[in-house]
Design a protein around this motif. Sequence first.
Motif, PDB file in Angstrom:
ATOM      1  N   ASP A  12      34.375  29.189  15.967  1.00  0.00           N
ATOM      2  CA  ASP A  12      34.974  30.510  16.175  1.00  0.00           C
ATOM      3  C   ASP A  12      34.526  31.064  17.524  1.00  0.00           C
ATOM      4  OD1 ASP A  12      36.213  30.430  13.747  1.00  0.00           O
ATOM      5  OD2 ASP A  12      34.845  31.826  12.744  1.00  0.00           O
ATOM      6  N   ARG A  13      35.345  31.916  18.099  1.00  0.00           N
ATOM      7  CA  ARG A  13      35.021  32.516  19.390  1.00  0.00           C
ATOM      8  C   ARG A  13      34.665  33.979  19.205  1.00  0.00           C
ATOM      9  NH1 ARG A  13      38.390  29.594  23.732  1.00  0.00           N
ATOM     10  NH2 ARG A  13      38.897  27.668  22.658  1.00  0.00           N
ATOM     11  N   ILE A  14      33.683  34.426  19.976  1.00  0.00           N
ATOM     12  CA  ILE A  14      33.245  35.814  19.914  1.00  0.00           C
ATOM     13  C   ILE A  14      32.892  36.268  21.326  1.00  0.00           C
ATOM     14  CG2 ILE A  14      30.864  35.164  19.392  1.00  0.00           C
ATOM     15  CD1 ILE A  14      30.705  37.617  17.603  1.00  0.00           C
ATOM     16  N   THR A  15      33.310  37.469  21.672  1.00  0.00           N
ATOM     17  CA  THR A  15      32.996  38.044  22.975  1.00  0.00           C
ATOM     18  C   THR A  15      32.042  39.202  22.753  1.00  0.00           C
ATOM     19  OG1 THR A  15      35.149  37.410  23.830  1.00  0.00           O
ATOM     20  CG2 THR A  15      33.974  39.115  25.043  1.00  0.00           C
ATOM     21  N   ILE A  16      30.899  39.152  23.404  1.00  0.00           N
ATOM     22  CA  ILE A  16      29.855  40.158  23.218  1.00  0.00           C
ATOM     23  C   ILE A  16      29.865  41.110  24.400  1.00  0.00           C
ATOM     24  CG2 ILE A  16      27.368  40.508  22.943  1.00  0.00           C
ATOM     25  CD1 ILE A  16      27.345  37.536  21.875  1.00  0.00           C
ATOM     26  N   PRO A  60      38.813  37.040  18.699  1.00  0.00           N
ATOM     27  CA  PRO A  60      39.349  38.112  17.864  1.00  0.00           C
ATOM     28  C   PRO A  60      38.428  39.312  17.725  1.00  0.00           C
ATOM     29  CG  PRO A  60      38.496  36.388  16.485  1.00  0.00           C
ATOM     30  CD  PRO A  60      38.353  35.914  17.909  1.00  0.00           C
ATOM     31  N   CYS A  61      37.138  39.167  18.065  1.00  0.00           N
ATOM     32  CA  CYS A  61      36.233  40.291  17.865  1.00  0.00           C
ATOM     33  C   CYS A  61      35.191  40.364  18.965  1.00  0.00           C
ATOM     34  CB  CYS A  61      35.562  40.219  16.502  1.00  0.00           C
ATOM     35  SG  CYS A  61      34.520  38.786  16.263  1.00  0.00           S
ATOM     36  N   SER A  62      34.573  41.546  19.048  1.00  0.00           N
ATOM     37  CA  SER A  62      33.611  41.790  20.111  1.00  0.00           C
ATOM     38  C   SER A  62      32.493  42.702  19.629  1.00  0.00           C
ATOM     39  CB  SER A  62      34.325  42.438  21.298  1.00  0.00           C
ATOM     40  OG  SER A  62      33.405  42.801  22.276  1.00  0.00           O
ATOM     41  N   PRO A  63      31.312  42.152  19.325  1.00  0.00           N
ATOM     42  CA  PRO A  63      30.168  43.038  19.070  1.00  0.00           C
ATOM     43  C   PRO A  63      29.874  43.819  20.347  1.00  0.00           C
ATOM     44  CG  PRO A  63      29.683  40.797  18.379  1.00  0.00           C
ATOM     45  CD  PRO A  63      30.975  40.762  19.145  1.00  0.00           C
ATOM     46  N   GLU A  74      39.889  51.440  21.893  1.00  0.00           N
ATOM     47  CA  GLU A  74      41.065  51.532  22.767  1.00  0.00           C
ATOM     48  C   GLU A  74      41.727  50.162  22.931  1.00  0.00           C
ATOM     49  OE1 GLU A  74      41.839  52.600  27.425  1.00  0.00           O
ATOM     50  OE2 GLU A  74      40.310  53.766  26.366  1.00  0.00           O
ATOM     51  N   VAL A  75      40.912  49.136  23.107  1.00  0.00           N
ATOM     52  CA  VAL A  75      41.437  47.775  23.255  1.00  0.00           C
ATOM     53  C   VAL A  75      42.079  47.321  21.945  1.00  0.00           C
ATOM     54  CG1 VAL A  75      40.802  45.354  23.613  1.00  0.00           C
ATOM     55  CG2 VAL A  75      39.836  47.136  25.080  1.00  0.00           C
ATOM     56  N   GLN A  76      41.429  47.593  20.815  1.00  0.00           N
ATOM     57  CA  GLN A  76      41.973  47.186  19.522  1.00  0.00           C
ATOM     58  C   GLN A  76      43.311  47.858  19.264  1.00  0.00           C
ATOM     59  OE1 GLN A  76      38.686  48.152  16.967  1.00  0.00           O
ATOM     60  NE2 GLN A  76      37.918  46.063  16.974  1.00  0.00           N
ATOM     61  N   ALA A  78      45.430  48.839  21.527  1.00  0.00           N
ATOM     62  CA  ALA A  78      46.411  48.220  22.429  1.00  0.00           C
ATOM     63  C   ALA A  78      46.849  46.857  21.906  1.00  0.00           C
ATOM     64  CB  ALA A  78      45.819  48.068  23.832  1.00  0.00           C
ATOM     65  N   ARG A  79      45.929  46.133  21.254  1.00  0.00           N
ATOM     66  CA  ARG A  79      46.240  44.796  20.725  1.00  0.00           C
ATOM     67  C   ARG A  79      46.841  44.861  19.325  1.00  0.00           C
ATOM     68  NH1 ARG A  79      41.188  41.045  20.941  1.00  0.00           N
ATOM     69  NH2 ARG A  79      42.714  39.382  20.966  1.00  0.00           N
ATOM     70  N   GLY A  80      46.774  46.040  18.687  1.00  0.00           N
ATOM     71  CA  GLY A  80      47.271  46.160  17.325  1.00  0.00           C
ATOM     72  C   GLY A  80      46.367  45.471  16.325  1.00  0.00           C
ATOM     73  N   SER A  81      45.057  45.431  16.634  1.00  0.00           N
ATOM     74  CA  SER A  81      44.085  44.727  15.788  1.00  0.00           C
ATOM     75  C   SER A  81      43.041  45.699  15.290  1.00  0.00           C
ATOM     76  CB  SER A  81      43.413  43.622  16.594  1.00  0.00           C
ATOM     77  OG  SER A  81      42.294  43.111  15.920  1.00  0.00           O
ATOM     78  N   GLY A  82      42.667  45.575  14.029  1.00  0.00           N
ATOM     79  CA  GLY A  82      41.619  46.404  13.457  1.00  0.00           C
ATOM     80  C   GLY A  82      40.273  45.752  13.454  1.00  0.00           C
ATOM     81  N   ARG A  83      40.160  44.523  13.931  1.00  0.00           N
ATOM     82  CA  ARG A  83      38.891  43.786  13.882  1.00  0.00           C
ATOM     83  C   ARG A  83      38.202  43.819  15.217  1.00  0.00           C
ATOM     84  NH1 ARG A  83      38.059  37.537  12.086  1.00  0.00           N
ATOM     85  NH2 ARG A  83      35.852  37.516  12.404  1.00  0.00           N
TER      86      ARG A  83
END
Length: 83
Positions: A12-16, A60-63, A74-76, A78-83
């Motif tokens: 899985d990919r995660i951006t911190i 898909p997510c960013s701690p 704000e980014v979520q 714009a992306r239409g994502s709740g995660r």
Amino acid sequence: MPLAALELKKGDRITISMPTSPQGVICFYAANKLGAVASMIHPLSPAKEIEFYLKTAKSPCSPHARRLLWKIQEVQEARGSGR
């Protein structure tokens, strides 16, 4: 929230988005221990730049640092994502 609660698994990919602080480094190594592919971005990046990094990393997510929650929201939105 512990990263394991996000159900991250190997590959899985995660951006911190955290400062280079003990918390940011711990988050990075915790993601690696779970087998996730972690990337770090500058926490003061503008929302459009964060969105670009998330798209590029296919993450898909960013701690993030709690004080920067508004940028991530704000980014979520714009992306239409709740995660």
